[in-house]
Motif scaffolding. Structure first.
Motif, PDB file in Angstrom:
ATOM      1  N   ARG A 130       0.803  -1.219   0.000  1.00 35.10           N
ATOM      2  CA  ARG A 130       0.000   0.000   0.000  1.00 35.10           C
ATOM      3  C   ARG A 130       0.842   1.280   0.000  1.00 35.10           C
ATOM      4  O   ARG A 130       0.345   2.333  -0.342  1.00 35.10           O
ATOM      5  N   HIS A 131       2.099   1.192   0.395  1.00 41.66           N
ATOM      6  CA  HIS A 131       2.970   2.367   0.401  1.00 41.66           C
ATOM      7  C   HIS A 131       3.913   2.267  -0.781  1.00 41.66           C
ATOM      8  O   HIS A 131       4.802   1.402  -0.825  1.00 41.66           O
ATOM      9  N   LEU A 132       3.733   3.147  -1.769  1.00 45.62           N
ATOM     10  CA  LEU A 132       4.544   3.118  -2.977  1.00 45.62           C
ATOM     11  C   LEU A 132       5.418   4.371  -3.048  1.00 45.62           C
ATOM     12  O   LEU A 132       4.999   5.456  -2.651  1.00 45.62           O
ATOM     13  N   THR A 133       6.612   4.195  -3.561  1.00 47.53           N
ATOM     14  CA  THR A 133       7.525   5.327  -3.727  1.00 47.53           C
ATOM     15  C   THR A 133       7.654   5.654  -5.212  1.00 47.53           C
ATOM     16  O   THR A 133       7.441   4.800  -6.081  1.00 47.53           O
ATOM     17  N   TYR A 134       7.992   6.897  -5.498  1.00 48.61           N
ATOM     18  CA  TYR A 134       8.172   7.309  -6.888  1.00 48.61           C
ATOM     19  C   TYR A 134       9.426   8.168  -7.009  1.00 48.61           C
ATOM     20  O   TYR A 134       9.923   8.727  -6.030  1.00 48.61           O
ATOM     21  N   GLN A 135       9.921   8.274  -8.237  1.00 39.75           N
ATOM     22  CA  GLN A 135      11.132   9.047  -8.500  1.00 39.75           C
ATOM     23  C   GLN A 135      10.999   9.735  -9.850  1.00 39.75           C
ATOM     24  O   GLN A 135      10.496   9.145 -10.818  1.00 39.75           O
ATOM     25  N   ILE A 136      11.417  10.991  -9.931  1.00 46.59           N
ATOM     26  CA  ILE A 136      11.424  11.748 -11.180  1.00 46.59           C
ATOM     27  C   ILE A 136      12.853  11.695 -11.712  1.00 46.59           C
ATOM     28  O   ILE A 136      13.775  12.249 -11.104  1.00 46.59           O
ATOM     29  N   LEU A 137      13.053  11.021 -12.836  1.00 48.65           N
ATOM     30  CA  LEU A 137      14.402  10.770 -13.329  1.00 48.65           C
ATOM     31  C   LEU A 137      15.022  11.965 -14.039  1.00 48.65           C
ATOM     32  O   LEU A 137      16.233  12.155 -14.011  1.00 48.65           O
ATOM     33  N   ASN A 138      14.207  12.757 -14.715  1.00 51.63           N
ATOM     34  CA  ASN A 138      14.714  13.968 -15.373  1.00 51.63           C
ATOM     35  C   ASN A 138      13.566  14.966 -15.500  1.00 51.63           C
ATOM     36  O   ASN A 138      12.462  14.708 -15.006  1.00 51.63           O
ATOM     37  N   TRP A 139      13.811  16.080 -16.176  1.00 48.96           N
ATOM     38  CA  TRP A 139      12.869  17.188 -16.099  1.00 48.96           C
ATOM     39  C   TRP A 139      12.584  17.769 -17.476  1.00 48.96           C
ATOM     40  O   TRP A 139      13.485  17.848 -18.318  1.00 48.96           O
ATOM     41  N   PRO A 140      11.347  18.220 -17.720  1.00 50.17           N
ATOM     42  CA  PRO A 140      11.046  18.882 -18.993  1.00 50.17           C
ATOM     43  C   PRO A 140      11.665  20.271 -19.030  1.00 50.17           C
ATOM     44  O   PRO A 140      11.901  20.884 -17.985  1.00 50.17           O
ATOM     45  N   TRP A 141      11.880  20.766 -20.232  1.00 46.26           N
ATOM     46  CA  TRP A 141      12.574  22.036 -20.371  1.00 46.26           C
ATOM     47  C   TRP A 141      11.720  23.206 -19.910  1.00 46.26           C
ATOM     48  O   TRP A 141      12.206  24.191 -19.381  1.00 46.26           O
ATOM     49  N   TYR A 142      10.412  23.154 -20.108  1.00 44.98           N
ATOM     50  CA  TYR A 142       9.576  24.339 -19.971  1.00 44.98           C
ATOM     51  C   TYR A 142       9.209  24.707 -18.544  1.00 44.98           C
ATOM     52  O   TYR A 142       8.713  25.796 -18.297  1.00 44.98           O
ATOM     53  N   LEU A 143       9.400  23.813 -17.603  1.00 45.47           N
ATOM     54  CA  LEU A 143       8.952  24.052 -16.236  1.00 45.47           C
ATOM     55  C   LEU A 143      10.114  23.899 -15.266  1.00 45.47           C
ATOM     56  O   LEU A 143      11.054  23.140 -15.506  1.00 45.47           O
ATOM     57  N   SER A 144      10.020  24.586 -14.138  1.00 46.18           N
ATOM     58  CA  SER A 144      11.051  24.445 -13.116  1.00 46.18           C
ATOM     59  C   SER A 144      10.892  23.100 -12.408  1.00 46.18           C
ATOM     60  O   SER A 144       9.819  22.494 -12.417  1.00 46.18           O
ATOM     61  N   GLN A 145      11.958  22.630 -11.797  1.00 46.08           N
ATOM     62  CA  GLN A 145      11.899  21.360 -11.083  1.00 46.08           C
ATOM     63  C   GLN A 145      10.880  21.428  -9.952  1.00 46.08           C
ATOM     64  O   GLN A 145      10.186  20.446  -9.662  1.00 46.08           O
TER      65      GLN A 145
END
Length: 490
Positions: free
Chosen positions: A115-130
């Motif tokens: 029931r407890h899931l973790t997530y990760q953002i591997l990289n970022w789009p150019w148009y928006l800030s992190q």
């Protein structure tokens, strides 16, 4: 010069070209195979093809005829999720007391056994800030967590259950999953327990209405990573075609039923969806609130700005979010300033801006409306709904084109010449962007430099356009190549 201007003012003898029926059929078959309506084989009978078309029409709520009519062809070109759809046979549920089929809740593919899931953002789009992307991702996961027993948190280390990434073109997911640039398939995902979601980095991702709404696409693809397939319900978040969740950003009953079938209701036993303001006010998620770098003079250098223009005194104006910067001819720049403090009644996140080369007035565009200011004073009669007079809604960019003596507005593959006196689009426009040889479609910003060149911006790239020869003469990355933007020290 005369020949070039004649080209831009020439009347198009034919507004459109009929598509070749064989091309339509071939493209339709490729589409139907890609999204699971036809088997992957070289030859399909007319009966199988017509049945697949009917299946698709039923899914997208079009009249079920089996014919490749205009509405069906158009729907096949609408941006959507890159995942396959569930066949109609799996969705339909026969009822002996009803003459029509009832749309059944979509099936689930697989599930997580925790029931407890973790997530990760591997990289970022150019148009928006992190910071903005991180907040949008958090809210998208929370949208599902609010109506189920699932709990989500961002992983602190390198391992996570669900991974999100932005890619261009082919990215080792197979040819069927290769991204095709703006439009088409915007994203795709993998079911548990691979748990990955990939997004087309060529899209102009946005959280404020200009471009693709990243939050909606995130929430949809996260649904796939949790085990949900596409829904046949028109207003469901898990519809193949991304839907705005409404003013309050709440889930459809079909989405809720599906996620609770897999993971149960919230532990509290209460179904509470967050109020709309938590999701709709993305403009309040500005990085200025949490990132120290936001106070730097060159913050606009770290992601794409919304608009850019030069006034008659050769002062450069750069607009991003709620703020703007001024760059003077001597190379000095101002601190970021609030746009609405200078130009009263102007909304945040404008979509295009230009200064008239004839009288120095500022023009701003957003949605279907336009604003005109003399200095900082809004002129009488503004804002007005310029889309009622031929301008497109949500324009990409605008500039003053000296050879024509008018503003030019760009939208997708077309451009419009806007008469400042009549406030209407000139006759015989819009025209195809092919007149501007080498300029890419869907640019983010543009301006005419005092050196006489026109600069177009898209993502991290720029193109210079020669007004005399009417073609692009150079291109590159604006952050590193254009010192007059003040970004080389960032």
């Amino acid at each position: 010069m005369i020949a070039g201007i004649s080209l831009l003012l020439a009347i198009s003898l034919c507004a459109c070209v009929d598509l070749d029926t064989e091309d339509v059929a071939r493209n339709a078959k490729e589409f139907l195979v890609k999204y699971g309506y036809l088997e992957e084989e070289k030859h399909h009978s007319k009966e199988h093809f017509a049945a697949a078309v009917r299946d698709f029409q039923w899914t997208v709520h079009l009249p079920v005829s089996g014919d490749m009519d205009d509405a069906t062809v158009h729907q096949m070109h609408v941006p959507r999720c890159g995942m396959k759809d569930v066949s109609q046979a799996k969705w339909l549920h026969h009822r002996p007391f009803h003459t029509n089929h009832r749309r059944k809740r979509y099936t689930v593919k697989s599930k997580w056994y925790k029931r407890h899931l973790t997530y990760q953002i591997l990289n970022w789009p150019w148009y928006l800030s992190q910071h903005q992307v991180r907040q949008a991702v958090k809210a998208a996961f929370q949208l599902w967590g609010n109506v189920s027993s699932l709990v989500f948190s961002e992983a602190a280390g390198d391992s996570a259950d669900i991974r999100l990434a932005f890619f261009d073109g082919e990215h080792n997911d197979g040819a069927r999953h290769a991204f095709d640039g703006p439009g088409g398939a915007l994203a795709h995902a993998f079911f548990p327990r691979r748990g990955e979601a990939h997004f087309d980095n060529a899209e102009h991702w946005s959280l404020n209405g200009k471009g693709r709404n990243l939050f909606v696409v995130l929430a949809h693809e996260i649904g796939h990573t949790l085990g949900l397939q596409h829904s046949p319900f028109k207003n469901a978040l898990m519809s193949p075609y991304y839907k705005k969740l409404g003013n309050e950003y709440v889930l459809n009953f079909d989405d809720i039923l599906a996620i609770q079938t897999l993971y149960g209701a919230p532990s509290s036993g209460k179904l509470v969806q967050r109020p709309g303001k938590d999701f709709s006010m993305f403009e309040d998620w500005s990085a200025e609130k949490s990132e120290a770098r936001a106070e730097r003079k060159d913050y606009y250098c770290h992601s794409m700005f919304d608009a850019i223009t030069w006034d008659l005194k050769d002062t450069l104006y750069i607009f991003k979010g709620r703020k703007y910067w001024m760059m003077f001819p001597n190379g000095t720049a101002t601190e970021p300033q609030l746009t609405q403090q200078r130009w009263k009644k102007l909304p945040a996140f404008i979509e295009a801006a230009a200064v008239s080369g004839s009288d120095g007035k500022f023009y701003f565009f957003k949605g279907g409306r336009c604003w005109r200011y003399k200095g900082s004073r809004l002129e009488a009669g503004f804002p007005r709904k310029c889309s009622d007079h031929g301008l497109p809604r949500h324009p990409d960019t605008a500039l003053y084109f000296q050879p024509l003596g008018h503003l030019v507005i760009f939208k997708g593959y077309k451009y419009y010449v806007f008469n400042e006196k009549s406030l209407k689009v000139e006759p015989y426009y819009p025209r195809n962007l092919h007149d501007w040889k080498g300029v890419p479609h869907s640019t983010n910003a543009a301006l005419t430099h005092p050196n006489g060149l026109i600069y177009f911006f898209k993502g991290e790239h720029y193109w210079t356009f020669d007004q005399n020869n009417l073609k692009v003469t150079a291109s590159g990355k604006w952050k590193q190549d254009l010192p007059w933007l003040g970004c080389q020290r960032s």
